[in-house]
Design a protein around this motif. Structure first.
Motif, mmCIF file in Angstrom:
data_model
loop_
_atom_site.group_PDB
_atom_site.id
_atom_site.type_symbol
_atom_site.label_atom_id
_atom_site.label_comp_id
_atom_site.label_asym_id
_atom_site.label_seq_id
_atom_site.Cartn_x
_atom_site.Cartn_y
_atom_site.Cartn_z
ATOM 1 N N VAL A 111 0.964 -1.112 -0.019
ATOM 2 C CA VAL A 111 -0.056 0.074 -0.178
ATOM 3 C C VAL A 111 0.772 1.181 0.078
ATOM 4 N N LEU B 140 -10.021 0.885 1.427
ATOM 5 C CA LEU B 140 -9.143 0.325 0.749
ATOM 6 C C LEU B 140 -9.560 -1.242 0.454
ATOM 7 N N TRP C 200 -6.085 0.978 -7.179
ATOM 8 C CA TRP C 200 -5.399 -0.316 -7.383
ATOM 9 C C TRP C 200 -4.834 -0.339 -8.833
#
Ligand SMILES: Cc1cc2nc3c(=O)[nH]c(=O)nc-3n(C[C@H](O)[C@H](O)[C@H](O)COP(=O)(O)OP(=O)(O)OC[C@H]3O[C@@H](n4cnc5c(N)ncnc54)[C@H](O)[C@@H]3O)c2cc1C
Length: 471
Positions: free
Chosen positions: A102, A187, A337
């Motif tokens: 991340v 997320l 993403w």
């Protein structure tokens, strides 16, 4: 089409009119395979020139492009069964162990990379180390995330009241800061539910987090296709259908379904009417509403109340490699993403990245030039090597109705496989599977419709046991 859909039994005699499956997405393919595996003669009708529905590929010059990056999790046992059934599992492998890099575009240098991963410890300890070292949250936020996760784990997924509650509100009531929602809950949640927490049903969100992160240590390990989606959902699926004896017709749009004077179903396609004892309607909810005969559902208008949500994919081809990992998730940036699609697309030089942007209501209709101006600098912020690289191609794919919207209360609107009309069944990721609109939900719905149909026909369902044990 010239043949009829009359099945023949072991004696070679016709055994009724067989089954027609309408819609060649994952739900329809699954239903067709499951019915054919039980000896039913099946015709699968798909309006488009290919199978795979919402998960497909197309050609752009030398590139084979997926309409949208698709991933699944180890806990998606039905989709994994599907991959096995079409002999495609090795082409869409799972990570050995959950590991999500991340990148926070706004963090200080040296603190930009965090990781969500798991150990082999039992649930919930499997996530404890990763959470304890997740540097995108403060120590206090991490402790509160741990407490909220335990509260989530204690929720009873069979409690229908959960579906009416708002996940964002629940997170706030459980001490989750805006940052914790952005850097952790959304997320994962936005990518799986296609909605931010504040727009999501607590029931669906709890289902995703409990099943994916809090059921089995390996449940959230991520899998994705290393080949174009079309190779799985069209080419291999078609091969499996052919060898199961299913007659598949693409470019064949069904225009109506009605009961005929023999008490059988008449399925109308341009220029022809097919006879069937069993019909599985595996089309999106709006199309299902339009095709359902009167009286098949108590309140068919509810199907039109199921909202939809868009997904945007941004595709960028660089003249060189700018990303060393197979994928990452981003924070502090509109980028969500990013996947490396180079090998899967057949690109021979440079690198091809696909950005998957879920819950994209605000940008689904933005012109390409605006998206280019927004996303190229963001990629340079996240990936320093992109700064000196030349962009060889930039394009976007837009799926305006990618999924149903997982809003609070949506559960009441989703019908099951059975209808009031004997022999007529519903399938599709949007039906009542308990899952959000995913490949998993689609496959489960197709198997559920086949199970219901085979039960009514008095046909064996043992072959579905393997599926159900896996699921
Ligand atoms: C961009 C994008 C990204 C996604 N990412 C993920 C992901 O990462 N992971 C995941 O699990 N899921 C993901 N999904 C969701 C997943 O693709 C869908 O939930 C699933 O493919 C739906 O399958 P289905 O068979 O229920 O419906 P569909 O795929 O919609 O299939 C229905 C089929 O019916 C056909 N049809 C409609 N009307 C007729 C008619 N009258 N006659 C004949 N045929 C007809 C259509 O052409 C279509 O092929 C994503 C979806 C999109 C669009």
């Amino acid at each position: 089409m010239s043949e009829d859909t009359q099945p023949t039994g072991a004696s070679g005699r016709p055994e009724g009119a067989g089954a027609v499956v309408v819609g060649g997405g994952l739900a329809g393919i699954t239903a067709a395979l499951a019915l054919a595996d039980a000896g039913v003669r099946v015709t699968l009708l798909e309006g488009r020139p290919r199978l795979g529905g919402l998960a497909f590929s197309f050609q752009r010059g030398e590139l084979t492009v997926d309409n949208g990056q698709h991933v699944y999790l180890r806990c998606c046992t039905a989709y994994r069964w599907f991959l096995d059934r079409i002999e495609g599992a090795s082409l869409a492998p799972l990570q050995d162990r959950l590991d999500v890099p991340v990148l926070d575009a706004e963090a200080k240098p040296g603190r930009r990379l965090g990781r969500i991963g798991r150990s082999a410890l039992p649930v919930p300890l499997h996530l404890a180390r990763s959470l304890a070292t997740y540097q995108h949250l403060s120590l206090a936020e991490r402790a509160k995330v741990g407490r909220a996760a335990l509260a989530l784990k204690a929720l009873d997924l069979d409690d229908p009241a959960l579906d009416d509650q708002n996940f964002g509100q629940w997170l706030a009531e459980h001490g989750q800061s805006e940052r914790a929602v952005e850097a952790l809950w959304d997320l994962v949640g936005v990518a799986t539910l296609n909605a931010v927490a504040g727009d999501s049903s607590l029931g669906l969100a709890a289902m995703v987090f409990k099943t994916g992160l809090l059921s089995d240590p390996g449940a959230a390990d991520i899998g994705w296709a290393r080949v174009p989606l079309g190779e799985l959902h069209d080419t291999l699926a078609r091969k499996a259908l052919d060898s199961a004896g299913v007659r598949t017709e693409v470019r064949t749009r069904v225009t109506s379904i009605s009961l005929n004077e023999n008490g059988r179903w008449s399925v109308q396609v341009p220029g022809e009417t097919l006879d069937a004892d069993t019909v599985v309607l595996a089309v999106p909810q709006r199309e299902a509403h339009d095709l359902l005969p009167a009286g098949a559902l108590d309140a068919p208008e509810r199907l039109l109340e199921i909202g939809t949500a868009p997904i945007l994919n941004v595709h960028v081809v660089y003249d060189r490699k700018v990303l060393a990992r197979p994928f990452f998730a981003a924070l502090g940036s509109p980028v969500q993403w990013v996947f490396d699609r180079t090998d899967a697309s057949g690109l021979r030089e440079g690198q091809y990245l696909a950005l998957s942007q879920s819950a994209a209501q605000d940008e689904i209709d933005e012109p390409v030039a605006v998206l280019r101006e927004r996303y190229l600098p963001e990629l340079e912020r996240l990936l320093p090597t992109a700064r000196g690289a030349e962009v060889k191609d930039f394009f976007v794919t837009r799926e305006r109705t990618a999924t149903f919207a997982p809003t609070p209360g949506v559960g009441r609107l989703r019908p099951g496989a059975r209808t009031r009309a004997p022999g007529l069944y519903l399938a599709g990721a949007w039906t009542a599977t308990g899952w959000p609109a995913t490949m998993e939900s689609a496959v489960r719905s197709g198997a559920g419709a086949a199970r219901a149909a085979l039960g009514a026909l008095g046909r064996p369902r043992d072959h579905l046991l393997a599926f159900e044990e896996a699921a």
